[in-house]
Scaffold this motif. Sequence first.
Motif, PDB file in Angstrom:
ATOM      1  N   VAL A 248       0.862  -1.182   0.000  1.00  0.00           N
ATOM      2  CA  VAL A 248       0.000   0.000   0.000  1.00  0.00           C
ATOM      3  C   VAL A 248       0.898   1.231   0.000  1.00  0.00           C
ATOM      4  CG1 VAL A 248      -0.186  -0.072   2.531  1.00  0.00           C
ATOM      5  CG2 VAL A 248      -1.846   1.235   1.208  1.00  0.00           C
ATOM      6  N   ILE A 249       0.461   2.294  -0.675  1.00  0.00           N
ATOM      7  CA  ILE A 249       1.178   3.570  -0.655  1.00  0.00           C
ATOM      8  C   ILE A 249       0.391   4.538   0.226  1.00  0.00           C
ATOM      9  CG2 ILE A 249       1.942   5.574  -2.000  1.00  0.00           C
ATOM     10  CD1 ILE A 249       2.352   3.711  -4.372  1.00  0.00           C
ATOM     11  N   ALA A 250       1.051   5.092   1.239  1.00  0.00           N
ATOM     12  CA  ALA A 250       0.477   6.157   2.050  1.00  0.00           C
ATOM     13  C   ALA A 250       1.031   7.476   1.512  1.00  0.00           C
ATOM     14  CB  ALA A 250       0.841   5.978   3.521  1.00  0.00           C
ATOM     15  N   ALA A 251       0.203   8.189   0.763  1.00  0.00           N
ATOM     16  CA  ALA A 251       0.626   9.464   0.177  1.00  0.00           C
ATOM     17  C   ALA A 251       0.369  10.549   1.215  1.00  0.00           C
ATOM     18  CB  ALA A 251      -0.138   9.743  -1.113  1.00  0.00           C
ATOM     19  N   GLY A 252       1.307  10.673   2.152  1.00  0.00           N
ATOM     20  CA  GLY A 252       1.130  11.562   3.285  1.00  0.00           C
ATOM     21  C   GLY A 252       1.760  12.915   3.106  1.00  0.00           C
ATOM     22  N   GLY A 253       1.975  13.315   1.866  1.00  0.00           N
ATOM     23  CA  GLY A 253       2.655  14.588   1.605  1.00  0.00           C
ATOM     24  C   GLY A 253       1.817  15.557   0.825  1.00  0.00           C
ATOM     25  N   GLY A 254       0.492  15.522   0.978  1.00  0.00           N
ATOM     26  CA  GLY A 254      -0.359  16.503   0.323  1.00  0.00           C
ATOM     27  C   GLY A 254      -0.763  16.111  -1.085  1.00  0.00           C
ATOM     28  N   THR A 255      -1.395  17.076  -1.765  1.00  0.00           N
ATOM     29  CA  THR A 255      -1.972  16.827  -3.089  1.00  0.00           C
ATOM     30  C   THR A 255      -0.948  16.363  -4.122  1.00  0.00           C
ATOM     31  OG1 THR A 255      -3.643  18.502  -2.589  1.00  0.00           O
ATOM     32  CG2 THR A 255      -3.426  17.834  -4.891  1.00  0.00           C
ATOM     33  N   PRO A 256       0.232  16.998  -4.237  1.00  0.00           N
ATOM     34  CA  PRO A 256       1.197  16.535  -5.252  1.00  0.00           C
ATOM     35  C   PRO A 256       1.600  15.081  -5.055  1.00  0.00           C
ATOM     36  CG  PRO A 256       1.796  18.724  -4.483  1.00  0.00           C
ATOM     37  CD  PRO A 256       0.706  18.234  -3.577  1.00  0.00           C
ATOM     38  N   ALA A 257       1.762  14.643  -3.801  1.00  0.00           N
ATOM     39  CA  ALA A 257       2.133  13.245  -3.541  1.00  0.00           C
ATOM     40  C   ALA A 257       1.003  12.309  -3.943  1.00  0.00           C
ATOM     41  CB  ALA A 257       2.478  13.062  -2.067  1.00  0.00           C
ATOM     42  N   ALA A 258      -0.235  12.681  -3.643  1.00  0.00           N
ATOM     43  CA  ALA A 258      -1.378  11.847  -4.004  1.00  0.00           C
ATOM     44  C   ALA A 258      -1.519  11.713  -5.513  1.00  0.00           C
ATOM     45  CB  ALA A 258      -2.655  12.431  -3.400  1.00  0.00           C
ATOM     46  N   LEU A 259      -1.361  12.816  -6.229  1.00  0.00           N
ATOM     47  CA  LEU A 259      -1.470  12.782  -7.692  1.00  0.00           C
ATOM     48  C   LEU A 259      -0.346  11.963  -8.314  1.00  0.00           C
ATOM     49  CD1 LEU A 259      -2.502  16.495  -8.360  1.00  0.00           C
ATOM     50  CD2 LEU A 259      -3.941  14.466  -8.630  1.00  0.00           C
ATOM     51  N   ALA A 260       0.861  12.069  -7.763  1.00  0.00           N
ATOM     52  CA  ALA A 260       1.988  11.288  -8.283  1.00  0.00           C
ATOM     53  C   ALA A 260       1.767   9.798  -8.056  1.00  0.00           C
ATOM     54  CB  ALA A 260       3.287  11.746  -7.617  1.00  0.00           C
ATOM     55  N   ALA A 261       1.244   9.441  -6.877  1.00  0.00           N
ATOM     56  CA  ALA A 261       0.974   8.027  -6.593  1.00  0.00           C
ATOM     57  C   ALA A 261      -0.093   7.483  -7.537  1.00  0.00           C
ATOM     58  CB  ALA A 261       0.541   7.869  -5.138  1.00  0.00           C
ATOM     59  N   LYS A 262      -1.145   8.250  -7.757  1.00  0.00           N
ATOM     60  CA  LYS A 262      -2.220   7.800  -8.652  1.00  0.00           C
ATOM     61  C   LYS A 262      -1.697   7.585 -10.072  1.00  0.00           C
ATOM     62  CE  LYS A 262      -6.654   9.242 -10.681  1.00  0.00           C
ATOM     63  NZ  LYS A 262      -7.299   7.930 -10.606  1.00  0.00           N
ATOM     64  N   ALA A 263      -0.825   8.487 -10.518  1.00  0.00           N
ATOM     65  CA  ALA A 263      -0.277   8.361 -11.878  1.00  0.00           C
ATOM     66  C   ALA A 263       0.647   7.157 -12.004  1.00  0.00           C
ATOM     67  CB  ALA A 263       0.467   9.644 -12.252  1.00  0.00           C
ATOM     68  N   ALA A 264       1.221   6.711 -10.870  1.00  0.00           N
ATOM     69  CA  ALA A 264       2.218   5.642 -10.916  1.00  0.00           C
ATOM     70  C   ALA A 264       1.604   4.247 -10.944  1.00  0.00           C
ATOM     71  CB  ALA A 264       3.164   5.760  -9.721  1.00  0.00           C
ATOM     72  N   THR A 265       0.384   4.096 -10.400  1.00  0.00           N
ATOM     73  CA  THR A 265      -0.198   2.754 -10.332  1.00  0.00           C
ATOM     74  C   THR A 265      -1.723   2.800 -10.288  1.00  0.00           C
ATOM     75  OG1 THR A 265      -0.302   0.698  -9.042  1.00  0.00           O
ATOM     76  CG2 THR A 265       0.033   2.726  -7.802  1.00  0.00           C
ATOM     77  N   ALA A 266      -2.330   1.835 -10.959  1.00  0.00           N
ATOM     78  CA  ALA A 266      -3.781   1.681 -10.899  1.00  0.00           C
ATOM     79  C   ALA A 266      -4.171   0.423 -10.131  1.00  0.00           C
ATOM     80  CB  ALA A 266      -4.357   1.618 -12.318  1.00  0.00           C
ATOM     81  N   THR A 267      -3.173  -0.268  -9.555  1.00  0.00           N
ATOM     82  CA  THR A 267      -3.443  -1.541  -8.881  1.00  0.00           C
ATOM     83  C   THR A 267      -3.054  -1.529  -7.402  1.00  0.00           C
ATOM     84  OG1 THR A 267      -1.301  -2.368  -9.670  1.00  0.00           O
ATOM     85  CG2 THR A 267      -3.257  -2.898 -10.998  1.00  0.00           C
ATOM     86  N   ILE A 268      -1.934  -0.936  -7.048  1.00  0.00           N
ATOM     87  CA  ILE A 268      -1.528  -0.891  -5.638  1.00  0.00           C
ATOM     88  C   ILE A 268      -2.460   0.065  -4.884  1.00  0.00           C
ATOM     89  CG2 ILE A 268       0.307  -0.200  -4.037  1.00  0.00           C
ATOM     90  CD1 ILE A 268       2.332  -0.997  -6.165  1.00  0.00           C
ATOM     91  N   PRO A 269      -3.013  -0.345  -3.746  1.00  0.00           N
ATOM     92  CA  PRO A 269      -3.880   0.555  -2.977  1.00  0.00           C
ATOM     93  C   PRO A 269      -3.124   1.811  -2.528  1.00  0.00           C
ATOM     94  CG  PRO A 269      -4.086  -1.711  -2.209  1.00  0.00           C
ATOM     95  CD  PRO A 269      -2.917  -1.688  -3.142  1.00  0.00           C
ATOM     96  N   ILE A 270      -3.821   2.943  -2.538  1.00  0.00           N
ATOM     97  CA  ILE A 270      -3.244   4.231  -2.143  1.00  0.00           C
ATOM     98  C   ILE A 270      -4.167   4.879  -1.116  1.00  0.00           C
ATOM     99  CG2 ILE A 270      -2.601   6.560  -2.918  1.00  0.00           C
ATOM    100  CD1 ILE A 270      -2.179   5.284  -5.743  1.00  0.00           C
TER     101      ILE A 270
END
Length: 320
Positions: A92-114
């Motif tokens: 699982v990815i915890a995007a704990g660094g605000g909006t830019p981190a969340a958007l980068a995580a979403k762009a990186a994977t469509a399968t790993i939970p975020i």
Amino acid sequence: MRRREFITLLGGAASSWPLAVRAREPPLPLIGFLSSASADLYTIRLRAFHNGLKDQEYVVGQNVAIEYRWAEGQNNRLPALAAELVHRQVDVIAAGGGTPAALAAKAATATIPIVFAIAVDPVKIGLVASLNRPGGNLTGITSLNVEVGPKRLELLRELIPKAEIIALLINPTNPSLAEDFLRALQPAASTLGLQLHVLQASTEQDFDRVFAALVIMPDVFYNTRSEQLAKLSLRQATPAIFDHHPFVAAGGLISYGSNETEYYRLLGAYTGKVLRGMKPADLPVLQSTKIELLINLKTAKALGLTVPVSLLGRADEVIE
């Protein structure tokens, strides 16, 4: 080889088999923590995150492991850091660094939970389909730091009733949050008869030139430099309001925003739920609702400001 020796050797090999089996125990579940900030500035947040994991019976180093990726205030590094976590096949990815981190995580994977932690509407920026039924592989926590932006203007106006122009500090490398925050403040500024003067800063070198009576955008880059911003505001005799408790503790005038301990504990708890097998698509986006008002009376006196008794009475904490 004698028969007795052969039996002894065979027996020795057999006795070692359980050890070999134990050495092949499955690895601990792995969390990838992605942030725009720096590790040394995240101590309080990470403690809260770990406590949230404990709420779900996960203890770091015992039954879960974490790999961290820090962008060190450079949001343009986030896509590559997110890709590294995907390559590591984290659970699982915890995007704990605000909006830019969340958007980068979403762009990186469509399968790993975020699981994200952001201050803007996740539906508006395309992270989830809806708040109640996120769909896809993302869910998370939102704060009220954009919604209470107009209240920050009102508080600053109470402290400086003769103010006509208020500067708004935004980070241009976080455009989604910057646009939402400016949009939230403009009607309130008009109602209060204030003119907003927008200033931009995305590096520490930008700070010296931006100080006037100031509202600071609730950005991770600014959050992790609260102490520096507080000292600059005091040195340049600038009344400033922020969303972040450490800003006032370090000498800033006033803060009003979400309680970060609650915010990151919720992020940890939701991350733990995903590790337990719950799907992000079925976990509604939560909102961290605890808001704090802090005032530094010592700083107010240094700036020649008189804090109204009515405002002091509403404060959760007053530093004297």
